[in-house]
Design a protein around this motif. Structure first.
Motif, PDB file in Angstrom:
ATOM      1  N   ASP A   4       0.980  -1.166   0.048  1.00  0.00           N
ATOM      2  CA  ASP A   4      -0.056  -0.073   0.124  1.00  0.00           C
ATOM      3  C   ASP A   4       0.882   1.092   0.135  1.00  0.00           C
ATOM      4  O   ASP A   4       1.203   1.885   1.048  1.00  0.00           O
ATOM      5  CB  ASP A   4      -1.070   0.016   1.169  1.00  0.00           C
ATOM      6  CG  ASP A   4      -1.711   1.293   1.230  1.00  0.00           C
ATOM      7  OD1 ASP A   4      -1.894   2.050   0.409  1.00  0.00           O
ATOM      8  OD2 ASP A   4      -2.407   1.564   2.525  1.00  0.00           O
ATOM      9  N   LEU A   5       1.416   1.745  -1.069  1.00  0.00           N
ATOM     10  CA  LEU A   5       2.386   2.630  -1.275  1.00  0.00           C
ATOM     11  C   LEU A   5       1.813   3.855  -1.264  1.00  0.00           C
ATOM     12  O   LEU A   5       2.486   5.218  -1.173  1.00  0.00           O
ATOM     13  CB  LEU A   5       3.070   2.557  -2.370  1.00  0.00           C
ATOM     14  CG  LEU A   5       3.796   1.020  -2.759  1.00  0.00           C
ATOM     15  CD1 LEU A   5       4.545   1.213  -4.074  1.00  0.00           C
ATOM     16  CD2 LEU A   5       4.783   0.731  -1.615  1.00  0.00           C
ATOM     17  N   LYS A   6       0.483   4.009  -1.459  1.00  0.00           N
ATOM     18  CA  LYS A   6      -0.245   5.377  -1.147  1.00  0.00           C
ATOM     19  C   LYS A   6      -0.300   5.907   0.178  1.00  0.00           C
ATOM     20  O   LYS A   6      -0.679   7.291   0.334  1.00  0.00           O
ATOM     21  CB  LYS A   6      -1.489   5.416  -1.892  1.00  0.00           C
ATOM     22  CG  LYS A   6      -1.392   4.988  -3.395  1.00  0.00           C
ATOM     23  CD  LYS A   6      -2.697   5.068  -4.176  1.00  0.00           C
ATOM     24  CE  LYS A   6      -2.664   4.715  -5.705  1.00  0.00           C
ATOM     25  NZ  LYS A   6      -3.876   4.741  -6.133  1.00  0.00           N
ATOM     26  N   ASN A   7      -0.278   5.268   1.139  1.00  0.00           N
ATOM     27  CA  ASN A   7      -0.714   5.539   2.483  1.00  0.00           C
ATOM     28  C   ASN A   7       0.490   5.414   3.627  1.00  0.00           C
ATOM     29  O   ASN A   7       0.462   4.692   4.432  1.00  0.00           O
ATOM     30  CB  ASN A   7      -1.795   4.732   3.066  1.00  0.00           C
ATOM     31  CG  ASN A   7      -3.223   4.972   2.275  1.00  0.00           C
ATOM     32  OD1 ASN A   7      -3.305   6.138   2.275  1.00  0.00           O
ATOM     33  ND2 ASN A   7      -3.602   4.032   1.691  1.00  0.00           N
ATOM     34  N   ALA A   8       1.566   6.075   3.410  1.00  0.00           N
ATOM     35  CA  ALA A   8       2.722   6.067   4.051  1.00  0.00           C
ATOM     36  C   ALA A   8       2.349   6.707   5.471  1.00  0.00           C
ATOM     37  O   ALA A   8       1.381   7.318   5.655  1.00  0.00           O
ATOM     38  CB  ALA A   8       3.973   6.910   3.577  1.00  0.00           C
ATOM     39  N   GLN A   9       2.887   6.056   6.579  1.00  0.00           N
ATOM     40  CA  GLN A   9       2.373   6.348   7.955  1.00  0.00           C
ATOM     41  C   GLN A   9       3.051   7.724   8.402  1.00  0.00           C
ATOM     42  O   GLN A   9       4.333   7.951   8.148  1.00  0.00           O
ATOM     43  CB  GLN A   9       3.149   5.169   8.846  1.00  0.00           C
ATOM     44  CG  GLN A   9       2.761   5.315  10.200  1.00  0.00           C
ATOM     45  CD  GLN A   9       2.889   4.281  11.222  1.00  0.00           C
ATOM     46  OE1 GLN A   9       3.902   3.539  10.645  1.00  0.00           O
ATOM     47  NE2 GLN A   9       2.425   4.062  12.136  1.00  0.00           N
ATOM     48  N   ALA A  10       2.483   8.521   9.104  1.00  0.00           N
ATOM     49  CA  ALA A  10       2.801   9.906   9.454  1.00  0.00           C
ATOM     50  C   ALA A  10       4.012   9.643  10.692  1.00  0.00           C
ATOM     51  O   ALA A  10       3.672   8.549  11.500  1.00  0.00           O
ATOM     52  CB  ALA A  10       1.613  10.468   9.931  1.00  0.00           C
ATOM     53  N   GLY A  11       4.896  10.306  10.654  1.00  0.00           N
ATOM     54  CA  GLY A  11       5.909   9.951  11.724  1.00  0.00           C
ATOM     55  C   GLY A  11       6.748   8.949  11.574  1.00  0.00           C
ATOM     56  O   GLY A  11       7.820   8.692  12.342  1.00  0.00           O
ATOM     57  N   ALA A  12       6.844   8.299  10.433  1.00  0.00           N
ATOM     58  CA  ALA A  12       7.798   7.233  10.129  1.00  0.00           C
ATOM     59  C   ALA A  12       9.132   7.548   9.725  1.00  0.00           C
ATOM     60  O   ALA A  12       9.123   8.836   9.214  1.00  0.00           O
ATOM     61  CB  ALA A  12       7.164   6.462   8.836  1.00  0.00           C
ATOM     62  N   SER A  13      10.258   6.905  10.005  1.00  0.00           N
ATOM     63  CA  SER A  13      11.623   7.326   9.634  1.00  0.00           C
ATOM     64  C   SER A  13      11.696   7.251   8.219  1.00  0.00           C
ATOM     65  O   SER A  13      11.193   6.657   7.517  1.00  0.00           O
ATOM     66  CB  SER A  13      12.242   6.315  10.131  1.00  0.00           C
ATOM     67  OG  SER A  13      14.005   6.774   9.779  1.00  0.00           O
ATOM     68  N   VAL A  14      12.465   8.328   7.843  1.00  0.00           N
ATOM     69  CA  VAL A  14      12.918   8.624   6.401  1.00  0.00           C
ATOM     70  C   VAL A  14      14.174   7.854   6.081  1.00  0.00           C
ATOM     71  O   VAL A  14      14.675   7.896   4.857  1.00  0.00           O
ATOM     72  CB  VAL A  14      13.059  10.124   6.012  1.00  0.00           C
ATOM     73  CG1 VAL A  14      11.820  10.796   6.252  1.00  0.00           C
ATOM     74  CG2 VAL A  14      14.251  10.810   6.665  1.00  0.00           C
ATOM     75  N   ALA A  15      15.000   7.500   7.205  1.00  0.00           N
ATOM     76  CA  ALA A  15      16.089   6.564   6.844  1.00  0.00           C
ATOM     77  C   ALA A  15      15.741   5.382   5.999  1.00  0.00           C
ATOM     78  O   ALA A  15      14.716   4.603   6.144  1.00  0.00           O
ATOM     79  CB  ALA A  15      16.762   6.130   8.226  1.00  0.00           C
ATOM     80  N   SER A  16      16.738   4.888   5.246  1.00  0.00           N
ATOM     81  CA  SER A  16      16.697   3.511   4.394  1.00  0.00           C
ATOM     82  C   SER A  16      17.705   2.578   4.713  1.00  0.00           C
ATOM     83  O   SER A  16      17.675   1.514   4.370  1.00  0.00           O
ATOM     84  CB  SER A  16      16.607   4.092   2.944  1.00  0.00           C
ATOM     85  OG  SER A  16      17.751   4.513   2.619  1.00  0.00           O
ATOM     86  N   TYR A  17      18.698   3.086   5.390  1.00  0.00           N
ATOM     87  CA  TYR A  17      19.898   2.245   5.785  1.00  0.00           C
ATOM     88  C   TYR A  17      20.309   2.445   7.120  1.00  0.00           C
ATOM     89  O   TYR A  17      20.857   3.510   7.315  1.00  0.00           O
ATOM     90  CB  TYR A  17      20.608   2.352   4.764  1.00  0.00           C
ATOM     91  CG  TYR A  17      21.734   0.929   4.514  1.00  0.00           C
ATOM     92  CD1 TYR A  17      21.678   0.195   3.680  1.00  0.00           C
ATOM     93  CD2 TYR A  17      22.664   0.986   5.318  1.00  0.00           C
ATOM     94  CE1 TYR A  17      22.355  -1.110   3.655  1.00  0.00           C
ATOM     95  CE2 TYR A  17      23.529  -0.043   5.244  1.00  0.00           C
ATOM     96  CZ  TYR A  17      23.445  -0.908   4.225  1.00  0.00           C
ATOM     97  OH  TYR A  17      24.338  -2.034   4.309  1.00  0.00           O
ATOM     98  N   ALA A  18      20.093   1.648   8.060  1.00  0.00           N
ATOM     99  CA  ALA A  18      20.568   1.981   9.460  1.00  0.00           C
ATOM    100  C   ALA A  18      21.257   0.327  10.049  1.00  0.00           C
ATOM    101  O   ALA A  18      20.350  -0.070  10.806  1.00  0.00           O
ATOM    102  CB  ALA A  18      19.770   2.546  10.268  1.00  0.00           C
TER     103      ALA A  18
END
Length: 338
Positions: free
Chosen positions: A290-304
């Motif tokens: 469900d790529l249209k409903n990203a969660q508010a407050g989610a991290s923008v990091a993609s690698y950690a």
């Protein structure tokens, strides 16, 4: 707040943690104050210290500080307090600061509280530690302080980019500021501080958690397909809650004053999407996107990914892999669900 009723599997972890070959003698007949004592990590940590008292006669007095408090029992005294307004305690030989907003919905719904709990709360607890002559202050920090990580496991001396001019950055930046406060109190007042930097911790939390892994597990336990609100290519470090507590105890007992230590399970080379599929497989379900409903407050990091060599050099090692921890969590949640 009612006392958590642990499952048989969780009790086994508590017994194992209490019997670890750590220098628990440092805590014998001392008072340990835990902010966030009724939270996810605090609840398990408190149970482990109670087990030390029951089995090994350590005589540890536990002071659990939380907004809602709880019913005091045996060696556990519950204090209802908002740490942003100050905390008072007759004695605090060790202070472990765990209280914090810790998941995306909290960051989005209470961004001011996220920042103030971390910074003002940390300052108030450091003041308590200074006045009480505390032997050691432990700050629970986070992988989030590293910001956008390079594509290699990061050690404790890494410092990545964070766009501070965003609401979501309030958590990252306030954890960074809390670490700086610890160093300031060390330098100016001689407070012994150490820092535990946790990866993304998961387990059978009794409270609602909106982190991705927690949501995946809840869906699987309910017999539903898992909804992934991204392409699932993120690569993160994770840690099962029992290993997070064992790492915290190792930092408390053997960490070098002023140092920070990463705590995570060993990397299995899997993406967030891979873990979603693994969790879905436990329930015989599938992953839907469900790529249209990203969660508010989610991290923008993609690698950690975290490098834990520093803590392992003190003699710590994770007991669970990420996958075995996920399986354990799934089984515990199914047991609780009945």
């Amino acid at each position: 707040m009612a006392q958590v009723e642990f499952t048989k599997a969780e009790k086994a972890d508590i017994s194992r943690l209490a019997a670890l070959p750590y220098d628990f003698g440092k805590l014998k007949n001392n008072t340990v104050l835990i902010s966030g004592g009724t939270g996810f990590l605090g609840t398990l940590l408190t149970a482990v210290l109670e087990e030390r008292n029951r089995v090994f006669g350590d005589g540890i007095q536990i002071v659990s500080v939380s907004r809602r408090g709880g019913e005091s029992r045996g060696s556990v005294k519950h204090i209802a307090a908002d740490i942003t307004e100050g905390v008072e305690a007759d004695r605090a030989d060790y202070v472990i600061h765990l209280a914090s907003n810790t998941h995306p919905a909290q960051y989005a719904e209470d961004p001011v509280g996220t920042v103030t709990t971390n910074i003002i709360g940390c300052r108030n607890l450091l003041e308590l530690a200074r006045k009480a002559g505390t032997k050691r202050f432990v700050l629970a920090s986070s992988v989030e302080i590293y910001g956008n990580c390079k594509e290699d496991p990061v050690a404790e001396d890494y410092c990545g980019y964070i766009d501070c001019n965003t609401v979501r950055a309030g958590y990252n930046e306030s954890k960074r500021a809390s670490e700086s406060l610890c160093q300031a109190y060390r330098a100016q007042y001689g407070v012994d501080c150490v820092i535990a930097r946790f990866s993304r911790v998961f387990g059978a939390d009794r409270k609602h958690d909106t982190k991705a892994i927690a949501q995946f597990l809840d869906k699987a336990v309910s017999g539903e397909d898992i909804v992934l609100k991204s392409e699932g290519k993120q690569r993160f470090s994770y840690c099962y809650v029992a290993d997070a507590v064992s790492g915290l105890l190792k930092v408390l007992l053997d960490g070098k004053e002023g140092e920070a230590y990463n705590i995570s399970a060993d990397d299995e080379g899997m993406t967030l999407g891979d873990y979603a599929k693994f969790i879905a497989s436990l329930a015989g379900k599938k992953v839907v996107f469900d790529l249209k409903n990203a969660q508010a407050g989610a991290s923008v990091a993609s690698y950690a990914l975290l490098d834990c060599k520093k803590l392992k050099a003190l003699g710590w090692a994770p007991y669970y892999s990420v996958k075995s921890g996920l399986k354990a969590t799934y089984d515990i949640k199914k047991t609780i669900q009945g």
